[in-house]
Scaffold this motif. Structure first.
Motif, PDB file in Angstrom:
ATOM      1  N   VAL A 391       0.827  -1.198   0.000  1.00 18.40           N
ATOM      2  CA  VAL A 391       0.000   0.000   0.000  1.00 18.40           C
ATOM      3  C   VAL A 391       0.872   1.262   0.000  1.00 18.40           C
ATOM      4  N   LYS A 392       0.414   2.228  -0.754  1.00 19.73           N
ATOM      5  CA  LYS A 392       1.141   3.496  -0.805  1.00 19.73           C
ATOM      6  C   LYS A 392       0.693   4.373   0.359  1.00 19.73           C
ATOM      7  N   VAL A 393       1.638   4.813   1.166  1.00 23.24           N
ATOM      8  CA  VAL A 393       1.347   5.643   2.337  1.00 23.24           C
ATOM      9  C   VAL A 393       1.509   7.109   1.969  1.00 23.24           C
ATOM     10  N   ASN A 394       0.449   7.873   2.186  1.00 24.44           N
ATOM     11  CA  ASN A 394       0.515   9.320   1.961  1.00 24.44           C
ATOM     12  C   ASN A 394       0.995   9.976   3.254  1.00 24.44           C
ATOM     13  N   GLU A 395       2.300  10.144   3.339  1.00 26.47           N
ATOM     14  CA  GLU A 395       2.938  10.601   4.586  1.00 26.47           C
ATOM     15  C   GLU A 395       2.394  11.939   5.068  1.00 26.47           C
ATOM     16  N   ASP A 396       2.230  12.885   4.140  1.00 23.15           N
ATOM     17  CA  ASP A 396       1.822  14.239   4.546  1.00 23.15           C
ATOM     18  C   ASP A 396       0.410  14.260   5.120  1.00 23.15           C
ATOM     19  N   GLU A 397      -0.530  13.591   4.456  1.00 20.09           N
ATOM     20  CA  GLU A 397      -1.918  13.691   4.871  1.00 20.09           C
ATOM     21  C   GLU A 397      -2.236  12.825   6.096  1.00 20.09           C
ATOM     22  N   ILE A 398      -1.499  11.732   6.271  1.00 18.95           N
ATOM     23  CA  ILE A 398      -1.799  10.867   7.420  1.00 18.95           C
ATOM     24  C   ILE A 398      -1.094  11.345   8.691  1.00 18.95           C
ATOM     25  N   ALA A 399      -0.105  12.236   8.531  1.00 19.25           N
ATOM     26  CA  ALA A 399       0.720  12.654   9.673  1.00 19.25           C
ATOM     27  C   ALA A 399      -0.103  13.243  10.808  1.00 19.25           C
TER      28      ALA A 399
END
Length: 577
Positions: A391-399
């Protein structure tokens, strides 16, 4: 390895196919294009589906047709609307950087007046299904006198679908000096007859050995009891979580029933059969092409010409009676050089048929065991873990959400977190397959059926005054019996088709329904007559019946006696009938 440019095609055509993503020609394209570019000889190309036949005839056709003339110069005949639209779309894409053509697709299910208007504007190339083209000919709305090239694509399919008379009529309206190009996956005698009657000294090209299957298709079969077909089908689907597949059934009724059962059980499925309106067919096919559907359940006729990329599996819920049907079904996968899997679900009594297909195709069949409940659970769990890993993790939005998540899970260890996360998705499979029975049937290849699997050991044999001359094939006979007598294919045994009549076997308990349901109905203007001719007794002796009534409907060797493997888990839904 040759390039498209080395085959003699113009630069604009080469650029168009390169833009589409074609880099090197397939074997049929490499061998056919130079011959067809001459434009002065009839041609027969024999190659399996998915080998690039559309470009093999389409590129030379675009090269030879004069775009400055408004005359109709080329006619491409295809068995189905879907294939016709696909061919027209491909021709438009091929010519994008080459010439400006008016390519018109003519097919049933859409406005005939709109199609006539497009033709009269000046269609250099017409792609048509035979039935709708006959309509235009009868209305004198189309002129075939200027035709220079006729392409018969999937000729064997058109003949299997009963278009012989239509083809004869259409070809009679075309000039004698035209070039006829015929492409087919198989070469039955009916196709040979077209060659003899309408072609002169054709150039014949066979790519791959005749009747051999696509080497990229892995052919498998599973042996299953009749009452376990649907549960076994679900096991196969669950064991292949990333499946994008076609399921083939013999009749429209079975197709609709299986699709509805799959949807009810939570599968992303739909059906394609002859009872759908054109709008419904278009909607289903659009969803399947866009992969909004994972499973499409179809009849042989409805699925003709389906050309959808990346189909991973073809599942034959019933193995077809005609060799050509198996070839066309399995050919929906492993297209354009990709890999695919074909799985035939058979009874023990059909092992001989598998061996016969294997011999004809010259491709080995491998017995595949129906997955156990534990097999399915393991495969689903590993698939889930693979999706987590990829799965691709959206680092900025999940932070911004991570602190709250970490606070919620602070007392949960890593090991416990893994188990709980996996269980969210996995528990339903564990619950469903807990104590699931083994659905595999014991038996060696070539062995005879025994016990409940031998459906016709006490069967009744019927005569019916319909045969091949009436356009009847096995699937149509099954539908006729089901529609008028209410007897489903599970109770129908061997069907022996003759010219003007046929024989079929039915479970004795359904004999009265056959006689009362079929006698006196009309089929294509012909009154149907059915007689019971023979009953097979459990002791092996035979006797004639004076009437249509069977009094042995409750034979001790009937279907419901015995029956190992019939138990199911409590959550299992919908026994297939």
């Amino acid at each position: 390895m040759k390039s498209f440019e080395s085959l003699g095609l113009s630069r604009g055509l080469v650029e168009s196919v390169q833009q589409i993503g074609f880099e090197t020609p397939t074997p049929i394209q490499e061998k056919a294009i130079p011959v067809l570019l001459n434009g002065n000889r009839d041609f027969v190309g024999l190659a399996q589906t998915g080998t690039g036949k559309t470009a093999a005839f389409g590129l030379p056709l675009l090269e030879l047709v004069d775009d400055r003339s408004r005359d109709t110069q080329a006619l491409v005949l295809a068995p189905t609307r879907e294939l016709g639209l696909q061919i027209a779309s491909d021709l438009e894409n091929f010519s994008e950087k080459f010439k400006s053509f008016n390519i018109v697709a003519v097919y049933g299910g859409s406005s005939i007046s709109e199609q006539i208007r497009k033709v009269k504007k000046g269609a250099q190339i017409i792609v048509a299904t035979p039935g709708r083209l006959i309509d235009l000919i009868d209305r004198k709305a189309i002129n075939l006198n200027t035709i220079k090239y006729v392409v018969l694509d999937e000729a064997d399919e058109m003949l299997n679908m009963g278009f012989k008379d239509d083809l004869d009529k259409i070809l009679s309206f075309t000039p004698d000096d035209k070039a006829t190009w015929l492409f087919s996956a198989t070469m039955p005698r009916e196709v040979r007859a077209i060659m003899k009657n309408y072609m002169s000294d054709p150039f014949e090209l066979t790519v791959g050995e005749q009747n051999t299957g696509n080497v990229n298709i892995e052919h498998n079969y599973v042996i299953v009891q009749e009452n376990n077909r649907y549960p076994a089908l679900k096991r196969i689907l669950d064991y292949n979580p990333d499946i994008f597949g076609l399921i083939f059934c013999r009749t429209r009724i079975d197709t609709q029933k299986i699709a509805e059962m799959l949807m009810k059980d939570g599968y992303n499925a739909d059906s394609l059969h002859g009872d759908l309106t054109q709008q419904q067919r278009d909607r289903v096919m659009m969803k399947f092409r866009q992969r909004a559907l994972q499973i499409l359940v179809a009849t042989d006729v409805a699925a003709r010409g389906i050309d959808v990329e990346d189909i991973t599996h073809v599942i034959h819920l019933n193995i077809p009676d005609e060799m050509e049907f198996y070839t066309h079904r399995s050919g929906r996968t492993a297209r354009a050089g990709k890999k695919g899997v074909s799985i035939a679900m058979i009874s023990k009594r059909e092992l001989g048929k598998v061996k016969q297909i294997e011999k004809t195709l010259k491709s080995p069949f491998k017995r595949m065991m129906i997955p156990t409940g534990a097999d399915v659970c393991q495969k689903q769990l590993l698939a889930l873990m693979h999706r987590v890993r990829e799965v691709k993790v959206n680092e900025d939005e999940i932070a911004e959400f991570l602190p709250a998540i970490e606070a919620e899970l602070k007392d949960v260890s890593k090991q416990e977190l893994i188990k709980r996360f996996a269980s969210i998705e996995f528990n339903r499979f564990l619950d469903y397959y807990r104590n699931a029975p083994d659905l595999n049937v014991e038996g060696k290849r070539g062995s005879s059926s025994e016990g409940g699997e031998e459906r016709y050991s006490t069967g009744s044999r019927f005569f019916i005054n319909l045969g091949k001359m009436d356009g009847i094939d096995v699937s149509k006979m099954l539908e006729l019996i089901d529609d008028h007598a209410g007897v489903s294919k599970k109770d129908i045994g061997k069907i022996d088709l003759k010219g003007a009549y046929s024989f079929f076997e039915v479970e004795p308990s359904r004999a009265e329904e056959i006689v009362s349901g079929l006698n006196g109905i009309e089929y294509k203007g012909r009154q149907v007559r059915v007689e019971i001719t023979e009953q097979k007794q459990s002791g092996g002796s035979r006797g004639r019946s004076s009437g249509g009534r069977s009094d042995r409907g409750k034979s001790s060797s009937g279907r419901n006696s015995g029956g190992g493997g019939r138990s199911r888990s409590s959550n299992q839904k919908g026994k297939w009938r």
